[in-house]
Design a protein around this motif. Structure first.
Motif, PDB file in Angstrom:
ATOM      1  N   GLN A 176      -0.208  -0.497   3.050  1.00  0.00           N
ATOM      2  CA  GLN A 176      -1.203   0.219   2.561  1.00  0.00           C
ATOM      3  C   GLN A 176      -2.591  -0.672   2.515  1.00  0.00           C
ATOM      4  OE1 GLN A 176       0.447   1.810  -0.842  1.00  0.00           O
ATOM      5  NE2 GLN A 176      -0.436   3.691  -0.633  1.00  0.00           N
ATOM      6  N   HIS A 186       3.733   8.531  -5.964  1.00  0.00           N
ATOM      7  CA  HIS A 186       4.248   8.925  -4.323  1.00  0.00           C
ATOM      8  C   HIS A 186       4.460   7.792  -3.637  1.00  0.00           C
ATOM      9  CE1 HIS A 186      -0.021   9.172  -3.744  1.00  0.00           C
ATOM     10  NE2 HIS A 186      -0.064   8.876  -3.120  1.00  0.00           N
ATOM     11  N   HIS A 210       2.611   4.839  -5.881  1.00  0.00           N
ATOM     12  CA  HIS A 210       1.243   4.377  -6.118  1.00  0.00           C
ATOM     13  C   HIS A 210       0.774   5.794  -6.488  1.00  0.00           C
ATOM     14  CE1 HIS A 210       1.561   5.353  -2.531  1.00  0.00           C
ATOM     15  NE2 HIS A 210       0.136   6.522  -2.585  1.00  0.00           N
ATOM     16  N   ASP A 256       3.372   6.731   0.169  1.00  0.00           N
ATOM     17  CA  ASP A 256       2.707   7.035   1.555  1.00  0.00           C
ATOM     18  C   ASP A 256       3.332   7.326   2.532  1.00  0.00           C
ATOM     19  OD1 ASP A 256       0.484   7.506   0.012  1.00  0.00           O
ATOM     20  OD2 ASP A 256      -0.645   6.100   0.949  1.00  0.00           O
TER      21      ASP A 256
HETATM   22 FE   LIG Z   1      -0.495   7.582  -1.532  1.00  0.00          FE
END
Ligand SMILES: [Fe+2]
Length: 277
Positions: free
Chosen positions: A109, A96, A244, A98
């Protein structure tokens, strides 16, 4: 130069100190940002890191504006006894991106590994480089993906959202295409609080083939990197280009990651968000 940089396969770079005892904050941010743009994953290993989560957040602020959640700036990823959501479980998490259910999609991230699982107990964070996946895919596959739109709905502690996104879309800040896809959880595997997923633009008889082709591409060794954590790792990843997930790990084995999301400059408003509560 006070660090050495080595390419990871098939993408990413690992940065290590030349002399022991160096703190991660001493690394030149411009060089790290350059690595980030070129490699999509930057692993900082072997440095001394942060006193506490506040100190970690302070470092992340050097990268840009932190995305604030109801719990604050730092997500403490630790397995919970009776998780209400799969992120706090020990089982696998499908691919998916974020922020897909949030008003803004963060570009960066930043992870900090407080405690890594013991070797052989799983828990790697999985990354697929969708720029490479598109580059390496057969034209007929790309043609099919280009016709499909994902419709995702998810309710959890911090939101109840609906997002609509084409599978292939433009990187919001750079001149290339990327894949946005939330992989359905594997059939038959237990999964806490799964999202509702629907895929428009693909005829019923081709749905299975569509997911299979896409998953083969995302997990192909040519496009896929799984990060095996070591204590003290700091990992910066490109949430606009990568997808990820997480491999399952042995329940109750130690695994404590801290994660911060940092916005692009200016922040990127989620183009697919249809409703958000
Ligand atoms: Fe995530």
């Amino acid at each position: 130069m006070n660090f050495k940089a080595t390419h990871l396969k098939p993408f990413g770079v690992i940065v290590e100190p030349v002399v022991q005892g160096m703190n991660v904050k001493e690394l030149d941010l411009k060089s790290l940002h350059q690595f980030f743009l070129q490699e999509q994953i930057v692993v900082l290993r072997g440095f001394s890191t942060f006193r506490d989560s506040e100190d970690f957040a302070k470092y992340c602020e050097l990268w840009g504006e932190i995305s604030i959640w109801p719990f604050g700036k730092v997500l403490e990823l630790i397995e919970q006894d009776n998780p209400q959501d799969h992120i706090f479980d020990h089982r696998y998490v499908p691919m998916h991106w974020d922020g897909m259910y949030r008003p803004q999609v963060p570009e960066y991230q930043i992870f900090h590994c407080v405690k890594a699982p013991l070797p052989g107990h799983g828990g790697r964070t999985t990354f697929s480089n969708t720029v490479l996946a598109l580059k390496n895919a057969a034209p007929e596959l790309k043609e099919l993906w280009g016709k499909v739109t994902g419709i995702y709905q998810r309710k959890m502690e911090f939101y109840n959202s609906k997002t609509v996104s084409p599978i292939i879309t433009k990187h919001p800040r750079r001149d290339f295409s990327v894949i946005r896809y939330n992989e359905p959880p594997c059939e038959g595997k237990d999964f806490v609080n799964p999202p509702d997923l629907e895929f428009a633009g693909v005829p019923g008889e081709k749905v299975k083939e569509f997911h299979q082709g896409l998953q083969d591409a995302l997990y192909s060794p040519a496009n896929f990197y799984a990060h095996e954590w070591q204590d003290g790792d700091v990992v910066i990843t490109d949430n606009f280009s990568l997808l990820h997930g997480r491999e399952g790990f042995t329940s109750k084995s130690p695994r404590h990651l801290q994660r911060v999301q940092v916005q692009s400059s200016p922040p990127f408003n989620n183009p697919g968000l249809e409703s958000y509560k």
